[in-house]
Scaffold this active site. Structure first.
Site, PDB file in Angstrom:
ATOM      1  N   ASP A   1      47.931  68.723  50.530  1.00 29.37           N
ATOM      2  CA  ASP A   1      48.184  68.155  49.192  1.00 29.37           C
ATOM      3  C   ASP A   1      49.633  68.473  48.821  1.00 29.37           C
ATOM      4  OD1 ASP A   1      47.721  66.917  46.684  1.00 29.37           O
ATOM      5  OD2 ASP A   1      47.184  68.818  45.765  1.00 29.37           O
ATOM      6  N   SER A   2      50.066  67.909  47.683  1.00 26.96           N
ATOM      7  CA  SER A   2      51.414  68.215  47.187  1.00 26.96           C
ATOM      8  C   SER A   2      51.447  69.575  46.490  1.00 26.96           C
ATOM      9  CB  SER A   2      51.840  67.133  46.194  1.00 26.96           C
ATOM     10  OG  SER A   2      50.900  67.089  45.140  1.00 26.96           O
TER      11      SER A   2
ATOM     12  N   TYR B   1      54.069  64.215  43.766  1.00 30.25           N
ATOM     13  CA  TYR B   1      54.147  62.962  44.533  1.00 30.25           C
ATOM     14  C   TYR B   1      53.998  61.746  43.608  1.00 30.25           C
ATOM     15  CZ  TYR B   1      53.902  64.972  49.282  1.00 30.25           C
ATOM     16  OH  TYR B   1      54.166  65.609  50.468  1.00 30.25           O
ATOM     17  N   GLY B   2      53.387  61.996  42.416  1.00 31.01           N
ATOM     18  CA  GLY B   2      53.045  60.894  41.512  1.00 31.01           C
ATOM     19  C   GLY B   2      54.242  60.134  40.966  1.00 31.01           C
TER      20      GLY B   2
ATOM     21  N   CYS C   1      44.790  64.352  48.628  1.00 35.02           N
ATOM     22  CA  CYS C   1      45.711  63.890  47.590  1.00 35.02           C
ATOM     23  C   CYS C   1      45.545  62.378  47.490  1.00 35.02           C
ATOM     24  CB  CYS C   1      47.137  64.254  47.995  1.00 35.02           C
ATOM     25  SG  CYS C   1      48.403  63.580  46.912  1.00 35.02           S
ATOM     26  N   ASN C   2      45.098  61.919  46.332  1.00 33.98           N
ATOM     27  CA  ASN C   2      44.906  60.472  46.159  1.00 33.98           C
ATOM     28  C   ASN C   2      46.227  59.726  46.271  1.00 33.98           C
ATOM     29  OD1 ASN C   2      41.964  59.870  44.807  1.00 33.98           O
ATOM     30  ND2 ASN C   2      42.689  61.924  44.408  1.00 33.98           N
TER      31      ASN C   2
ATOM     32  N   CYS D   1      42.516  62.148  40.948  1.00 33.35           N
ATOM     33  CA  CYS D   1      43.595  63.011  41.450  1.00 33.35           C
ATOM     34  C   CYS D   1      42.927  64.340  41.725  1.00 33.35           C
ATOM     35  CB  CYS D   1      44.677  63.157  40.385  1.00 33.35           C
ATOM     36  SG  CYS D   1      45.872  64.467  40.724  1.00 33.35           S
ATOM     37  N   THR D   2      43.225  64.936  42.879  1.00 39.59           N
ATOM     38  CA  THR D   2      42.492  66.144  43.266  1.00 39.59           C
ATOM     39  C   THR D   2      42.859  67.362  42.400  1.00 39.59           C
ATOM     40  OG1 THR D   2      44.148  66.544  44.987  1.00 39.59           O
ATOM     41  CG2 THR D   2      42.113  65.398  45.635  1.00 39.59           C
TER      42      THR D   2
HETATM   43  N1  DGL Z   1      46.665  66.055  44.067  1.00 37.88           N
HETATM   44  C1  DGL Z   1      47.514  64.882  44.053  1.00 37.88           C
HETATM   45  C2  DGL Z   1      46.662  63.629  43.888  1.00 37.88           C
HETATM   46  O1  DGL Z   1      45.462  63.687  44.142  1.00 37.88           O
HETATM   47  C3  DGL Z   1      48.622  65.086  43.069  1.00 37.88           C
HETATM   48  C4  DGL Z   1      49.699  64.095  43.126  1.00 37.88           C
HETATM   49  C5  DGL Z   1      51.084  64.536  42.691  1.00 37.88           C
HETATM   50  O2  DGL Z   1      51.675  65.376  43.341  1.00 37.88           O
HETATM   51  O3  DGL Z   1      51.581  63.911  41.742  1.00 37.88           O
HETATM   52  O4  DGL Z   1      47.116  62.557  43.576  1.00 37.88           O
END
Ligand code: DGL
Length: 275
Positions: free
Chosen positions: A12-13, A44-45, A76-77, A186-187
């Site tokens: 994940d991020s 990442y968003g 991570c979605n 989002c996780t």
């Molecule tokens: N956990 C990531 C997700 O499910 C977070 C994304 C992010 O870093 O913005 O989208």
């Protein structure tokens, strides 16, 4: 004979993927988890697609060069919406992605009003339009792509609770549309669930993807003939995550936080792997 227990790389991020790692551990207590967080690239968003794709592919490749794993989980979605075809084309092991749980949410909703919480990137992707069209065509879907929620979830690691007034304001569209079901797309968001429940007590169903991901991981381990080993817990409870790697500095309280969310860690690395 494989010398290590079935091993799953969870990516994940930031710390959001721990909500998925916890579900994998619940279902497969004999599996060892390696957690890789690209916190140097967080969030990442708000990143262009090509940046997310390049970072994920390079980091995962480098990590696997040093720590062999049996399955990769993109927990991570935001990354899953763009990176899965690239990874599947290059990796020799199965890659499991996470999809906002629109289908199960549509199956739960009694009033056919569903809320969808995700990052600003996920909320806009055509992939989500298709999910809604295919599985929730008869529902009124209210989308909220707020940039602050992931940050508030990350701040939980340092023991900082989310600002309730701002969180409540962010949830106003869901309150106004009267949804009875909310997809946590989002996780990071399952980590905020105690506060979300308090702010939206009228919501009956909160739907996340962790259990579905765990079932998919079980499927791939079964294909590899390693499921029975993954289902039997033989390790030590302090080491559900054998290695947690952060591309930036690991948060100071991370070991405590990981224990609290059900994924105790044996060893934490900062600034690894390098790009
Ligand atoms: N956990 C990531 C997700 O499910 C977070 C994304 C992010 O870093 O913005 O989208």
């Amino acid at each position: 004979m494989d010398e290590h227990a079935p091993r799953v790389l969870v990516f994940d991020s930031g710390v959001g993927g721990l909500s998925v790692a916890a579900c994998i551990h619940q279902a497969l207590p004999g599996a060892e988890l390696v957690y890789l967080a690209d916190n140097a690239g967080f969030p990442y968003g708000n990143k262009p697609e090509h940046v997310v794709i390049d970072r994920c592919c390079s980091l995962i490749e480098e990590c696997l060069r040093q720590i062999s794993c049996d399955v990769i989980v993109i927990a991570c979605n935001t990354a899953s919406t763009v990176v899965l075809p690239h990874l599947r084309a290059t990796m020799k092991i199965p890659v499991v992605g996470v999809v906002p749980a629109v289908k199960p949410a549509a199956a739960c909703s009694l009033n056919r009003k569903v809320g969808l919480l995700a990052t600003p990137a996920t909320i806009k992707r055509p992939y989500l339009d298709k999910l809604i069209h295919d599985f929730a065509g008869d529902c009124e879907v209210t989308r909220v792509g707020n940039p602050n929620l992931v940050r508030w979830a990350e701040e939980l690691v340092a023991g900082t609770a989310p600002p309730l007034a701002e969180l409540s304001e962010a949830m106003a569209p869901l309150r106004h549309s009267g949804v009875d079901t909310v997809v946590l797309g989002c996780t990071h968001y399952p980590l905020l669930l105690p506060w979300l429940r308090r702010i939206l007590p009228e919501v009956t169903f909160w739907v996340e993807s962790g259990e579905a991901i765990a079932r998919r991981v079980a499927y791939w381990l079964e294909q590899a003939g390693r499921l029975s080993q993954a289902e039997r817990f033989l390790g030590i409870p302090e080491a559900v995550v054998v290695q947690a790697c952060f591309t930036g500095m690991a948060p100071a309280e991370i070991a405590l936080f990981m224990a609290e969310v059900g994924t105790p860690v044996a060893s934490v690395k900062s600034s690894w792997p390098k790009l």
